[in-house]
Design a protein around this motif. Structure first.
Motif, PDB file in Angstrom:
ATOM      1  N   ASP A   6     -11.075 -14.603   0.773  1.00 27.83           N
ATOM      2  CA  ASP A   6     -10.446 -14.032  -0.413  1.00 27.83           C
ATOM      3  C   ASP A   6      -9.744 -12.710  -0.112  1.00 27.83           C
ATOM      4  N   GLU A   7      -9.470 -12.446   1.158  1.00 23.34           N
ATOM      5  CA  GLU A   7      -8.726 -11.256   1.572  1.00 23.34           C
ATOM      6  C   GLU A   7      -7.458 -11.684   2.309  1.00 23.34           C
ATOM      7  N   LYS A   8      -6.377 -10.955   2.077  1.00 24.30           N
ATOM      8  CA  LYS A   8      -5.115 -11.241   2.766  1.00 24.30           C
ATOM      9  C   LYS A   8      -4.501  -9.940   3.255  1.00 24.30           C
ATOM     10  N   TRP A   9      -3.841  -9.997   4.407  1.00 26.31           N
ATOM     11  CA  TRP A   9      -3.139  -8.848   4.941  1.00 26.31           C
ATOM     12  C   TRP A   9      -1.863  -8.625   4.141  1.00 26.31           C
ATOM     13  N   CYS A  15      10.190  -5.627   7.574  1.00 26.63           N
ATOM     14  CA  CYS A  15      10.242  -6.380   8.833  1.00 26.63           C
ATOM     15  C   CYS A  15       9.352  -7.623   8.838  1.00 26.63           C
ATOM     16  N   GLY A  16       8.419  -7.754   7.870  1.00 29.32           N
ATOM     17  CA  GLY A  16       7.578  -8.941   7.776  1.00 29.32           C
ATOM     18  C   GLY A  16       6.333  -8.944   8.637  1.00 29.32           C
ATOM     19  N   ASN A  17       6.062  -7.865   9.347  1.00 26.34           N
ATOM     20  CA  ASN A  17       4.862  -7.797  10.178  1.00 26.34           C
ATOM     21  C   ASN A  17       3.653  -7.330   9.376  1.00 26.34           C
ATOM     22  N   LYS A  18       2.452  -7.581   9.946  1.00 27.94           N
ATOM     23  CA  LYS A  18       1.223  -7.177   9.300  1.00 27.94           C
ATOM     24  C   LYS A  18       1.091  -5.665   9.293  1.00 27.94           C
ATOM     25  N   THR A  19       0.593  -5.128   8.167  1.00 27.55           N
ATOM     26  CA  THR A  19       0.279  -3.707   8.097  1.00 27.55           C
ATOM     27  C   THR A  19      -1.223  -3.551   8.296  1.00 27.55           C
ATOM     28  N   ARG A  20      -1.744  -2.371   8.085  1.00 28.76           N
ATOM     29  CA  ARG A  20      -3.178  -2.123   8.251  1.00 28.76           C
ATOM     30  C   ARG A  20      -3.939  -2.201   6.930  1.00 28.76           C
ATOM     31  N   VAL A  21      -3.314  -2.819   5.931  1.00 31.81           N
ATOM     32  CA  VAL A  21      -3.895  -2.880   4.589  1.00 31.81           C
ATOM     33  C   VAL A  21      -4.220  -4.326   4.240  1.00 31.81           C
ATOM     34  N   LYS A  22      -5.421  -4.550   3.696  1.00 31.42           N
ATOM     35  CA  LYS A  22      -5.823  -5.866   3.214  1.00 31.42           C
ATOM     36  C   LYS A  22      -5.971  -5.825   1.706  1.00 31.42           C
ATOM     37  N   LEU A  23      -5.668  -6.938   1.057  1.00 34.59           N
ATOM     38  CA  LEU A  23      -5.841  -7.055  -0.384  1.00 34.59           C
ATOM     39  C   LEU A  23      -6.923  -8.083  -0.686  1.00 34.59           C
ATOM     40  N   THR A  27      -7.753  -6.634  -6.311  1.00 33.53           N
ATOM     41  CA  THR A  27      -7.140  -5.355  -5.960  1.00 33.53           C
ATOM     42  C   THR A  27      -5.905  -5.080  -6.813  1.00 33.53           C
ATOM     43  N   LEU A  28      -5.837  -3.869  -7.342  1.00 36.44           N
ATOM     44  CA  LEU A  28      -4.669  -3.418  -8.095  1.00 36.44           C
ATOM     45  C   LEU A  28      -4.114  -2.169  -7.416  1.00 36.44           C
ATOM     46  N   LEU A  29      -2.838  -2.186  -7.091  1.00 40.68           N
ATOM     47  CA  LEU A  29      -2.181  -1.023  -6.493  1.00 40.68           C
ATOM     48  C   LEU A  29      -0.955  -0.696  -7.332  1.00 40.68           C
ATOM     49  N   TYR A  30      -0.800   0.566  -7.669  1.00 40.75           N
ATOM     50  CA  TYR A  30       0.373   1.024  -8.407  1.00 40.75           C
ATOM     51  C   TYR A  30       1.001   2.190  -7.669  1.00 40.75           C
ATOM     52  N   HIS A  31       2.267   2.057  -7.329  1.00 40.17           N
ATOM     53  CA  HIS A  31       2.995   3.108  -6.602  1.00 40.17           C
ATOM     54  C   HIS A  31       2.266   3.492  -5.313  1.00 40.17           C
ATOM     55  N   LEU A  34       3.089   2.204   1.246  1.00 41.05           N
ATOM     56  CA  LEU A  34       2.707   1.302   2.333  1.00 41.05           C
ATOM     57  C   LEU A  34       3.485   1.665   3.589  1.00 41.05           C
ATOM     58  N   PHE A  35       2.764   2.019   4.664  1.00 38.29           N
ATOM     59  CA  PHE A  35       3.392   2.381   5.938  1.00 38.29           C
ATOM     60  C   PHE A  35       3.264   1.218   6.913  1.00 38.29           C
ATOM     61  N   CYS A  36       4.362   0.888   7.590  1.00 35.74           N
ATOM     62  CA  CYS A  36       4.368  -0.173   8.596  1.00 35.74           C
ATOM     63  C   CYS A  36       4.310   0.461   9.985  1.00 35.74           C
TER      64      CYS A  36
END
Length: 56
Positions: A6-9, A15-23, A27-31, A34-36
């Motif tokens: 139940d977690e996704k990167w 660029c479409g690459n994976k970041t260091r953040v999982k959802l 999870t709710l994110l507002y503003h 996100l750094f790549c």
């Protein structure tokens, strides 16, 4: 560390690459700034129910 089903990167919207953040489903994110690590750019995103919307 094993990733739950139940977690996704979060992928970089530029660029479409994976970041260091999982959802998780709840999870709710507002503003969120996100750094790549690959393209070295930052995007402002909203996230809800695995749906990501780029703000700027």
């Amino acid at each position: 560390m094993k990733m739950n089903e139940d977690e996704k990167w979060v992928l970089c919207p530029l660029c479409g690459n994976k970041t260091r953040v999982k959802l998780r489903k709840d999870t709710l994110l507002y503003h969120f700034p996100l750094f790549c690590p690959k393209c070295k750019k930052e995007s402002l995103i909203d996230a809800k129910n695995y749906m990501i919307r780029v703000i700027g």
